[in-house]
Design a protein around this motif. Sequence first.
Motif, PDB file in Angstrom:
ATOM      1  N   ALA A  97       0.826  -1.206   0.000  1.00  0.00           N
ATOM      2  CA  ALA A  97       0.000   0.000   0.000  1.00  0.00           C
ATOM      3  C   ALA A  97       0.860   1.256   0.000  1.00  0.00           C
ATOM      4  CB  ALA A  97      -0.931  -0.004   1.203  1.00  0.00           C
ATOM      5  N   LEU A  98       0.282   2.294  -0.575  1.00  0.00           N
ATOM      6  CA  LEU A  98       0.897   3.608  -0.646  1.00  0.00           C
ATOM      7  C   LEU A  98      -0.170   4.627  -0.282  1.00  0.00           C
ATOM      8  CD1 LEU A  98       3.280   5.455  -1.742  1.00  0.00           C
ATOM      9  CD2 LEU A  98       2.146   5.302  -3.950  1.00  0.00           C
ATOM     10  N   THR A  99       0.222   5.653   0.424  1.00  0.00           N
ATOM     11  CA  THR A  99      -0.733   6.712   0.741  1.00  0.00           C
ATOM     12  C   THR A  99      -1.219   7.341  -0.554  1.00  0.00           C
ATOM     13  OG1 THR A  99       0.427   7.132   2.801  1.00  0.00           O
ATOM     14  CG2 THR A  99      -1.056   8.852   2.030  1.00  0.00           C
ATOM     15  N   TRP A 100      -2.528   7.399  -0.735  1.00  0.00           N
ATOM     16  CA  TRP A 100      -3.134   7.911  -1.971  1.00  0.00           C
ATOM     17  C   TRP A 100      -2.674   9.335  -2.253  1.00  0.00           C
ATOM     18  CZ3 TRP A 100      -4.761   6.916  -6.477  1.00  0.00           C
ATOM     19  CH2 TRP A 100      -5.689   7.703  -7.162  1.00  0.00           C
ATOM     20  N   ASP A 101      -2.615  10.162  -1.239  1.00  0.00           N
ATOM     21  CA  ASP A 101      -2.230  11.563  -1.439  1.00  0.00           C
ATOM     22  C   ASP A 101      -0.813  11.722  -1.971  1.00  0.00           C
ATOM     23  OD1 ASP A 101      -4.652  12.678  -0.725  1.00  0.00           O
ATOM     24  OD2 ASP A 101      -4.100  12.900   1.385  1.00  0.00           O
ATOM     25  N   GLU A 102       0.044  10.729  -1.759  1.00  0.00           N
ATOM     26  CA  GLU A 102       1.439  10.813  -2.181  1.00  0.00           C
ATOM     27  C   GLU A 102       1.725  10.038  -3.463  1.00  0.00           C
ATOM     28  OE1 GLU A 102       3.656   9.461   1.182  1.00  0.00           O
ATOM     29  OE2 GLU A 102       2.877  11.034   2.476  1.00  0.00           O
ATOM     30  N   SER A 103       0.683   9.616  -4.157  1.00  0.00           N
ATOM     31  CA  SER A 103       0.889   8.747  -5.318  1.00  0.00           C
ATOM     32  C   SER A 103       0.856   9.506  -6.639  1.00  0.00           C
ATOM     33  CB  SER A 103      -0.163   7.641  -5.348  1.00  0.00           C
ATOM     34  OG  SER A 103      -1.412   8.150  -5.755  1.00  0.00           O
ATOM     35  N   PHE A 104       1.614   8.992  -7.596  1.00  0.00           N
ATOM     36  CA  PHE A 104       1.567   9.501  -8.962  1.00  0.00           C
ATOM     37  C   PHE A 104       0.145   9.365  -9.507  1.00  0.00           C
ATOM     38  CE2 PHE A 104       6.042   8.134  -8.650  1.00  0.00           C
ATOM     39  CZ  PHE A 104       6.689   9.266  -9.084  1.00  0.00           C
ATOM     40  N   CYS A 105      -0.495   8.243  -9.170  1.00  0.00           N
ATOM     41  CA  CYS A 105      -1.827   7.969  -9.719  1.00  0.00           C
ATOM     42  C   CYS A 105      -2.853   9.014  -9.301  1.00  0.00           C
ATOM     43  CB  CYS A 105      -2.274   6.564  -9.336  1.00  0.00           C
ATOM     44  SG  CYS A 105      -1.279   5.257 -10.098  1.00  0.00           S
ATOM     45  N   LYS A 106      -2.792   9.483  -8.069  1.00  0.00           N
ATOM     46  CA  LYS A 106      -3.739  10.517  -7.642  1.00  0.00           C
ATOM     47  C   LYS A 106      -3.530  11.782  -8.470  1.00  0.00           C
ATOM     48  CE  LYS A 106      -5.544  13.372  -4.014  1.00  0.00           C
ATOM     49  NZ  LYS A 106      -5.282  14.116  -2.825  1.00  0.00           N
ATOM     50  N   GLN A 107      -2.287  12.135  -8.702  1.00  0.00           N
ATOM     51  CA  GLN A 107      -1.984  13.322  -9.505  1.00  0.00           C
ATOM     52  C   GLN A 107      -2.551  13.163 -10.920  1.00  0.00           C
ATOM     53  OE1 GLN A 107      -0.717  15.938  -7.860  1.00  0.00           O
ATOM     54  NE2 GLN A 107      -0.790  14.519  -6.128  1.00  0.00           N
ATOM     55  N   MET A 108      -2.419  11.960 -11.476  1.00  0.00           N
ATOM     56  CA  MET A 108      -2.933  11.681 -12.822  1.00  0.00           C
ATOM     57  C   MET A 108      -4.455  11.755 -12.833  1.00  0.00           C
ATOM     58  SD  MET A 108      -4.572   8.926 -14.538  1.00  0.00           S
ATOM     59  CE  MET A 108      -4.168   7.535 -13.505  1.00  0.00           C
TER      60      MET A 108
END
Length: 163
Positions: free
Chosen positions: A67-78
Amino acid sequence: MAPLGTPETRGIADVAPWPDWAAAADGSLAFLHEQLGWDLWAVTRIEGDVQVVLHAFPHGAVPPGAALTWDESFCKQMVEGAGPRVATVTAAIPAYARCATGLAADVAAYLGVPLVGRDGELFGTLCALAYRAQPLSAARGLATVEFVARTLSTLLAGTAAHV
């Protein structure tokens, strides 16, 4: 007549449906890795403020459940439009450069497409990472990834069982 074992005599087994969505996701990741390269391919799910890896290829590169924090992910930015679906050099995209810490510190290139669930809600992402910058030509693979993501989203929307 073609000799046994040639593509003309394989029958239909090599194109039979996968038994379930998980197998389709695994097959999709292997296909994308073979066709487009990149170091790591993953199907993820967003669960609250966490992005969870459901499937990854090559197998063993990232364990399912990582798991990765959503706020810190490349995917959230995308997903939010702060970064493009393809960044051949993540350091050149301010939103992605800010994410290059922790587990993502060595990521030099990113490709990601949303996966959409049954009611049109964000389910997760289909994404790829590379640990070296990619050539601009790598962006040509985006249409293929978008097609695979749409197919997985379609299967997801039709899946009655929990994935």
